[in-house]
Design an enzyme around this catalytic site. Structure first.
Site: not given
Ligand code: CAO
Length: 448
Positions: A248, A420-422, A424
């Site tokens: 993501p 990577d929104h998982r 950060i």
């Protein structure tokens, strides 16, 4: 039951006492002529012992760890009707060489594969193409999560890597979902035909059902020509597709005021004519400082854990005539600007001369993709998994910046950080780019 026949190790050249590293079949398995029965691995090569004819494996005479030489009995096979009579003596397996395997069409089914190196993770096509005659593509997220390793022998892994096939995308037809050489070939054929390769049965949840890839007869609309993708394009395209689909992404934009940095860079260049000092070396230094301050950016996801790295290896995207490669500058924290500039010049030249080795492209923590020498104001780079962030750099431009009392001309450098929104969150990303901009705006901060 028909008379059992022996399957023996064929001619394997000078190799003797070669250990069995893997059993590819079990008693009761039906095998086709030339199908691998066991995998042997010498210090030079990995090779499969082929079944000499069609039949059913009735007994395995070896176990993992046994050491075999030419003529050793591997299995007792009950030949399929007419198979053994028609079958010639076991096909001698050509001696395994360390040279790369030829392309799939040219590769004899029984040829041993070169010694398997650990399959690069990630590396290979995540082809999601489909056509109207094939079912929709299942994109199995589970199979691609870090830490999941497709089940295949080293020889099949090497074979897949030679073809740029991501084994995570291949359905294994053998016992326990093992992927065979034939599965890889079928996958390639299907992809080349513009179709989607079927995934293993029972993939379960976590997949995305995508509609089929459009199949268009372009010649209906005008002249066309076909150009094969280069090997680098296939590999990098596969990685990019996988990373784009799996991670993501969010991209955070910012501008750094590099007016002073640029003056210093010019001075450095005048004092050091033997080396080209571009803004990129300052970005490498600033990125290292930001990675030190925000360690989550210097990390990789491994299942439910974050692996935090204590070293600072920076990947640099290099544009070559054959496609994009990302060599890694190691220990960038321990190198000065001029040393980095020299190394950058050297790896870019090697990339363009096709002299990079796979080792040159491993071990990266964070990547920088600089399009500043070309142009543009911003872009959204794709993360180079298993890294968790990548910095895109566009072309600096002189802009009027309000200094509190007036507009002043300042040289502004656009930064585009994809993360990577998982791992950060947005606030951390904004802090990271703000800090990067601060460091680039005042290089004395590198000393802190
Ligand atoms: N703003 C303004 N000028 C810039 C700049 C920037 N951000 N970055 C570089 N420049 C200038 C350099 O100073 C140099 O100018 P001079 O020739 O006058 O000295 C010129 O642009 C060309 O620089 P360069 O591209 O040769 O050198 P570099 O260190 O900036 O980059 C490399 C090296 C290998 C990264 C680059 O050549 C390259 O391949 N870039 C493309 C990477 C790419 O394709 N990324 C996209 C991947 S998809 O996400």
């Amino acid at each position: 039951m028909a008379e059992l026949k022996e399957a023996r190790v064929p001619d394997i050249g000078d190799d003797k006492d070669v250990p069995v590293i893997e059993l590819l079949v079990q008693p009761g398995d039906a095998v086709k002529k030339d199908q691998g029965l066991v995998t042997l691995e010498s210090d030079k090569a990995t090779m499969e012992v082929p079944a000499p004819f069609d039949g059913i494996v009735r007994e395995l005479k070896v176990k993992v760890g046994d050491e075999l030489s030419e003529g050793s009995v591997v299995a007792l096979i009950e030949p399929a009707a007419g198979a053994a009579a028609a079958a010639p003596a076991p096909t001698p397996a050509p001696k395994a060489e360390a040279a790369p395997a030829p392309a799939v069409e040219a590769r004899p089914e029984t040829a041993p594969a070169p010694k398997a190196e650990p399959a690069p993770r990630p590396a290979a096509p995540a082809t999601n193409a489909g056509n109207p005659s094939t079912p929709p593509v299942r994109f199995e997220a589970d199979a691609l999560l870090p830490g999941k390793v497709p089940h295949a022998s080293p020889a099949v892994r090497v074979f897949a890597r030679e073809l740029g096939v991501d084994l995570a995308q291949v359905a294994g037809s053998a016992r326990a979902g093992r992927i065979t050489r034939e599965d890889v070939q079928a996958f390639v054929k299907q992809v080349m035909a513009g179709g989607a390769a079927p995934r293993a049965a029972g993939g379960g949840g976590g997949g995305l059902d995508l509609i089929p890839w459009p199949k268009v007869d372009f010649s209906k609309f005008g002249d066309t020509e076909r150009q094969p993708l280069s090997r680098i394009q296939k590999l990098s395209g596969a990685n990019l597709a996988r990373n784009w689909a799996m991670i993501p992404h969010v991209t955070q934009f910012d501008d750094a005021d590099i007016t002073e940095m640029e003056a210093f860079r010019k001075k450095l260049g005048e004092e050091n004519k033997d080396v080209k000092v571009t803004p990129l070396v300052f970005l490498i230094k600033a990125a290292v400082a930001a990675l030190k301050k925000y360690p989550a950016f210097n990390a990789s996801l491994d299942g439910d854990e974050l692996v935090l790295k204590k070293y600072f290896n920076i990947g640099i995207a290099v544009d070559t005539p054959d496609g994009l490669v990302v060599p890694v500058i190691r220990d960038a924290d321990r190198k000065g600007l001029l040393e980095l500039a020299r190394e950058l010049g050297e790896i870019s030249a090697r990339a363009r001369d096709k002299k990079l080795t796979s080792a040159d492209m491993q071990g990266g923590c964070f990547s920088i993709s600089s399009l500043g020498g070309i142009g543009g104001t911003a872009f959204t780079p794709i993360i180079n998994a298993p890294e968790v962030a990548i910095l895109g750099v566009s072309r600096s431009a002189m802009k009027p910046v309000w200094n509190g009392s007036e507009f002043a001309p300042r040289l502004m450098l656009p930064l585009s950080l994809s993360y990577d929104h998982r791992v950060i969150d947005g606030a951390a990303a904004a802090r990271f780019t703000s800090y990067l901009a601060q460091v680039l705006g005042d290089l004395r901060r590198l000393l802190l």
